[in-house]
Motif scaffolding. Sequence first.
Motif, PDB file in Angstrom:
ATOM      1  N   VAL A   2      -1.905  -2.095  -4.336  1.00  0.00           N
ATOM      2  CA  VAL A   2      -0.884  -1.643  -5.286  1.00  0.00           C
ATOM      3  C   VAL A   2      -1.287  -0.293  -5.883  1.00  0.00           C
ATOM      4  CG1 VAL A   2       0.293  -2.145  -7.465  1.00  0.00           C
ATOM      5  CG2 VAL A   2      -0.131  -3.990  -5.815  1.00  0.00           C
ATOM      6  N   GLU A   3      -2.582  -0.109  -6.153  1.00  0.00           N
ATOM      7  CA  GLU A   3      -3.059   1.157  -6.700  1.00  0.00           C
ATOM      8  C   GLU A   3      -2.812   2.300  -5.716  1.00  0.00           C
ATOM      9  OE1 GLU A   3      -7.142   0.660  -7.705  1.00  0.00           O
ATOM     10  OE2 GLU A   3      -6.748  -0.804  -9.291  1.00  0.00           O
ATOM     11  N   ILE A   4      -3.045   2.049  -4.447  1.00  0.00           N
ATOM     12  CA  ILE A   4      -2.793   3.071  -3.430  1.00  0.00           C
ATOM     13  C   ILE A   4      -1.297   3.384  -3.359  1.00  0.00           C
ATOM     14  CG2 ILE A   4      -2.880   3.578  -0.961  1.00  0.00           C
ATOM     15  CD1 ILE A   4      -5.602   3.733  -2.354  1.00  0.00           C
ATOM     16  N   LEU A   5      -0.487   2.351  -3.402  1.00  0.00           N
ATOM     17  CA  LEU A   5       0.968   2.545  -3.356  1.00  0.00           C
ATOM     18  C   LEU A   5       1.447   3.325  -4.580  1.00  0.00           C
ATOM     19  CD1 LEU A   5       3.459   1.929  -1.665  1.00  0.00           C
ATOM     20  CD2 LEU A   5       3.775  -0.157  -3.018  1.00  0.00           C
ATOM     21  N   ASP A   6       0.857   3.059  -5.736  1.00  0.00           N
ATOM     22  CA  ASP A   6       1.230   3.795  -6.949  1.00  0.00           C
ATOM     23  C   ASP A   6       0.866   5.274  -6.818  1.00  0.00           C
ATOM     24  OD1 ASP A   6       2.289   1.578  -8.148  1.00  0.00           O
ATOM     25  OD2 ASP A   6       0.521   1.131  -9.372  1.00  0.00           O
ATOM     26  N   SER A   7      -0.265   5.559  -6.177  1.00  0.00           N
ATOM     27  CA  SER A   7      -0.660   6.949  -5.945  1.00  0.00           C
ATOM     28  C   SER A   7       0.358   7.640  -5.043  1.00  0.00           C
ATOM     29  CB  SER A   7      -2.051   6.999  -5.308  1.00  0.00           C
ATOM     30  OG  SER A   7      -2.421   8.320  -4.996  1.00  0.00           O
ATOM     31  N   PHE A   8       0.795   6.934  -4.004  1.00  0.00           N
ATOM     32  CA  PHE A   8       1.830   7.470  -3.120  1.00  0.00           C
ATOM     33  C   PHE A   8       3.127   7.706  -3.897  1.00  0.00           C
ATOM     34  CE2 PHE A   8       5.590   6.482  -0.573  1.00  0.00           C
ATOM     35  CZ  PHE A   8       5.495   7.446   0.421  1.00  0.00           C
ATOM     36  N   ALA A   9       3.469   6.778  -4.772  1.00  0.00           N
ATOM     37  CA  ALA A   9       4.690   6.905  -5.568  1.00  0.00           C
ATOM     38  C   ALA A   9       4.654   8.161  -6.431  1.00  0.00           C
ATOM     39  CB  ALA A   9       4.882   5.669  -6.443  1.00  0.00           C
ATOM     40  N   GLY A  10       3.456   8.570  -6.831  1.00  0.00           N
ATOM     41  CA  GLY A  10       3.314   9.796  -7.600  1.00  0.00           C
ATOM     42  C   GLY A  10       3.763  11.013  -6.805  1.00  0.00           C
ATOM     43  N   LEU A  11       3.478  11.019  -5.501  1.00  0.00           N
ATOM     44  CA  LEU A  11       3.944  12.103  -4.634  1.00  0.00           C
ATOM     45  C   LEU A  11       5.467  12.131  -4.590  1.00  0.00           C
ATOM     46  CD1 LEU A  11       1.549  11.789  -1.549  1.00  0.00           C
ATOM     47  CD2 LEU A  11       1.464  13.507  -3.370  1.00  0.00           C
ATOM     48  N   VAL A  12       6.040  10.948  -4.487  1.00  0.00           N
ATOM     49  CA  VAL A  12       7.503  10.836  -4.448  1.00  0.00           C
ATOM     50  C   VAL A  12       8.099  11.386  -5.742  1.00  0.00           C
ATOM     51  CG1 VAL A  12       9.458   9.262  -4.226  1.00  0.00           C
ATOM     52  CG2 VAL A  12       7.351   8.828  -2.936  1.00  0.00           C
ATOM     53  N   ASP A  13       7.514  11.002  -6.863  1.00  0.00           N
ATOM     54  CA  ASP A  13       8.007  11.467  -8.162  1.00  0.00           C
ATOM     55  C   ASP A  13       7.884  12.985  -8.303  1.00  0.00           C
ATOM     56  OD1 ASP A  13       8.557   8.856  -8.842  1.00  0.00           O
ATOM     57  OD2 ASP A  13       6.717   8.573 -10.003  1.00  0.00           O
ATOM     58  N   ASP A  14       6.848  13.559  -7.669  1.00  0.00           N
ATOM     59  CA  ASP A  14       6.626  15.004  -7.744  1.00  0.00           C
ATOM     60  C   ASP A  14       7.466  15.774  -6.727  1.00  0.00           C
ATOM     61  OD1 ASP A  14       4.815  14.654  -9.777  1.00  0.00           O
ATOM     62  OD2 ASP A  14       3.051  14.713  -8.474  1.00  0.00           O
ATOM     63  N   GLY A  15       8.203  15.053  -5.889  1.00  0.00           N
ATOM     64  CA  GLY A  15       9.062  15.710  -4.916  1.00  0.00           C
ATOM     65  C   GLY A  15       8.332  16.336  -3.749  1.00  0.00           C
ATOM     66  N   VAL A  16       7.166  15.796  -3.391  1.00  0.00           N
ATOM     67  CA  VAL A  16       6.387  16.373  -2.291  1.00  0.00           C
ATOM     68  C   VAL A  16       6.152  15.332  -1.192  1.00  0.00           C
ATOM     69  CG1 VAL A  16       5.289  18.232  -3.564  1.00  0.00           C
ATOM     70  CG2 VAL A  16       4.273  15.948  -3.623  1.00  0.00           C
ATOM     71  N   LEU A  17       7.210  14.619  -0.862  1.00  0.00           N
ATOM     72  CA  LEU A  17       7.108  13.609   0.190  1.00  0.00           C
ATOM     73  C   LEU A  17       6.939  14.257   1.561  1.00  0.00           C
ATOM     74  CD1 LEU A  17       7.212  10.570   0.737  1.00  0.00           C
ATOM     75  CD2 LEU A  17       9.693  10.769   0.936  1.00  0.00           C
ATOM     76  N   HIS A  18       7.742  15.287   1.830  1.00  0.00           N
ATOM     77  CA  HIS A  18       7.668  15.989   3.117  1.00  0.00           C
ATOM     78  C   HIS A  18       6.655  17.126   3.011  1.00  0.00           C
ATOM     79  CE1 HIS A  18      11.191  13.957   4.848  1.00  0.00           C
ATOM     80  NE2 HIS A  18      11.700  14.020   3.636  1.00  0.00           N
ATOM     81  N   THR A  19       5.604  17.044   3.828  1.00  0.00           N
ATOM     82  CA  THR A  19       4.546  18.048   3.780  1.00  0.00           C
ATOM     83  C   THR A  19       4.156  18.488   5.190  1.00  0.00           C
ATOM     84  OG1 THR A  19       2.774  16.382   3.837  1.00  0.00           O
ATOM     85  CG2 THR A  19       3.603  17.046   1.657  1.00  0.00           C
ATOM     86  N   PHE A  20       3.394  19.558   5.254  1.00  0.00           N
ATOM     87  CA  PHE A  20       2.788  19.962   6.525  1.00  0.00           C
ATOM     88  C   PHE A  20       1.386  20.500   6.244  1.00  0.00           C
ATOM     89  CE2 PHE A  20       4.544  23.903   4.976  1.00  0.00           C
ATOM     90  CZ  PHE A  20       3.690  24.904   5.438  1.00  0.00           C
ATOM     91  N   PRO A  21       0.460  20.378   7.194  1.00  0.00           N
ATOM     92  CA  PRO A  21      -0.904  20.841   6.970  1.00  0.00           C
ATOM     93  C   PRO A  21      -1.191  22.186   7.631  1.00  0.00           C
ATOM     94  CG  PRO A  21      -0.907  19.322   8.798  1.00  0.00           C
ATOM     95  CD  PRO A  21       0.536  19.487   8.371  1.00  0.00           C
ATOM     96  N   LEU A  22      -1.954  22.999   6.943  1.00  0.00           N
ATOM     97  CA  LEU A  22      -2.540  24.201   7.510  1.00  0.00           C
ATOM     98  C   LEU A  22      -4.044  23.953   7.497  1.00  0.00           C
ATOM     99  CD1 LEU A  22      -1.596  26.931   8.597  1.00  0.00           C
ATOM    100  CD2 LEU A  22      -1.984  27.889   6.320  1.00  0.00           C
ATOM    101  N   ILE A  23      -4.641  23.917   8.670  1.00  0.00           N
ATOM    102  CA  ILE A  23      -6.031  23.471   8.790  1.00  0.00           C
ATOM    103  C   ILE A  23      -6.944  24.644   9.111  1.00  0.00           C
ATOM    104  CG2 ILE A  23      -7.609  21.923   9.996  1.00  0.00           C
ATOM    105  CD1 ILE A  23      -5.182  20.164  10.666  1.00  0.00           C
ATOM    106  N   LEU A  24      -7.928  24.865   8.246  1.00  0.00           N
ATOM    107  CA  LEU A  24      -8.911  25.917   8.446  1.00  0.00           C
ATOM    108  C   LEU A  24     -10.119  25.318   9.150  1.00  0.00           C
ATOM    109  CD1 LEU A  24      -7.031  26.958   6.179  1.00  0.00           C
ATOM    110  CD2 LEU A  24      -9.027  28.067   5.165  1.00  0.00           C
ATOM    111  N   LEU A  25     -10.448  25.854  10.318  1.00  0.00           N
ATOM    112  CA  LEU A  25     -11.513  25.303  11.155  1.00  0.00           C
ATOM    113  C   LEU A  25     -12.588  26.349  11.394  1.00  0.00           C
ATOM    114  CD1 LEU A  25     -12.747  23.253  13.226  1.00  0.00           C
ATOM    115  CD2 LEU A  25     -11.141  24.214  14.909  1.00  0.00           C
ATOM    116  N   ARG A  26     -13.826  25.988  11.096  1.00  0.00           N
ATOM    117  CA  ARG A  26     -14.953  26.849  11.469  1.00  0.00           C
ATOM    118  C   ARG A  26     -15.376  26.479  12.890  1.00  0.00           C
ATOM    119  NH1 ARG A  26     -21.037  27.262   8.719  1.00  0.00           N
ATOM    120  NH2 ARG A  26     -21.837  28.805  10.207  1.00  0.00           N
ATOM    121  N   HIS A  27     -15.693  27.483  13.682  1.00  0.00           N
ATOM    122  CA  HIS A  27     -16.114  27.201  15.057  1.00  0.00           C
ATOM    123  C   HIS A  27     -17.346  26.313  15.076  1.00  0.00           C
ATOM    124  CE1 HIS A  27     -19.623  29.846  14.779  1.00  0.00           C
ATOM    125  NE2 HIS A  27     -18.844  30.752  14.206  1.00  0.00           N
TER     126      HIS A  27
END
Length: 312
Positions: free
Chosen positions: A128-153
């Motif tokens: 439930v705690e994990i789900l509540d954390s996810f719900a915080g993303l929903v409340d903040d309007g950031v459900l749809h995201t994409f990653p930009l990944i910085l990789l060191r060789h």
Amino acid sequence: MTDTAVFAAGAVVWRLVEGKLRILLIHRTKYRDVTLPKGKVDPGEMLAQTAVREVHEETGIKVALGVPVGVSKYWMRPKRQKVVHYWAAEATDDAIRASTFVPNGEIAAIEWLSLKKARARLSYPVDVEILDSFAGLVDDGVLHTFPLILLRHAKAVARADWDGADATRPLTERGQTQAKAIAAPLRAFGVRRIVSSDAERCLKTIAPLQKKVSHAARVTTRISQDAWDEGAADIRSVVGNRIRSRKAAVLCSHRPVLPAILSEVALATGTVHGSYVSSASALEPAGFSVVHLSATNPGSGIISIETHAPKI
């Protein structure tokens, strides 16, 4: 005194059904409980890799990881702690149609519920705690995201041990192993594009990942160490192009260049500059930082950053 902790990973898998958010729960056969999909790390796996594998094994659905939504810790018997890392993960319509799930000896059923009903149905407070954390993303309007990944060789032959041009330094045997080890964890974030420095050590680092991505890597001097040393790097255009595309991408570069890349990501998204720039860009060879951005409004700032490194 406790034994070594048991590490696991999973996801809060979500979808939109006629515009309404639904969460995926699993009904486990043996334990007769309702929980989030998760499972133990297999030998040689990194946590992100574990999360997507376990979701697929338990639900038949292939997902790409989004924003991390927390870590749950609880005690097992005898006196062993289980540590479970979770991410948000969207189940696309195509992934659901391709699901291979059938009831089995481990999972009796899977169920899509609203946030409210999922919270009531879960068997364990830690879930439930994990789900509540996810719900915080929903409340903040950031459900749809994409990653930009910085990789060191990955680990390369030292300059002192190489007679050729710096850009031609190859990976060591350890570096080659690292490059293979990070391909699946990077792919776990749904990487669709690769942009790389033209240095040999970067090209060999991305080679195993390239085999898993349909689009050919874009090789450029703009984020190379040679260009950086000469004051000719063009980080702004590379970062700007990737953010405008709003597609999951890897930028493979060098230790001296990575802080400037992350600083440019912060500038391009209106994020306040802070100590996270130095910490998230101080990567070990083959280490990577995943910068999560809003797909609907990248200019709203960096949502979160997570850093990973292979244990090799």
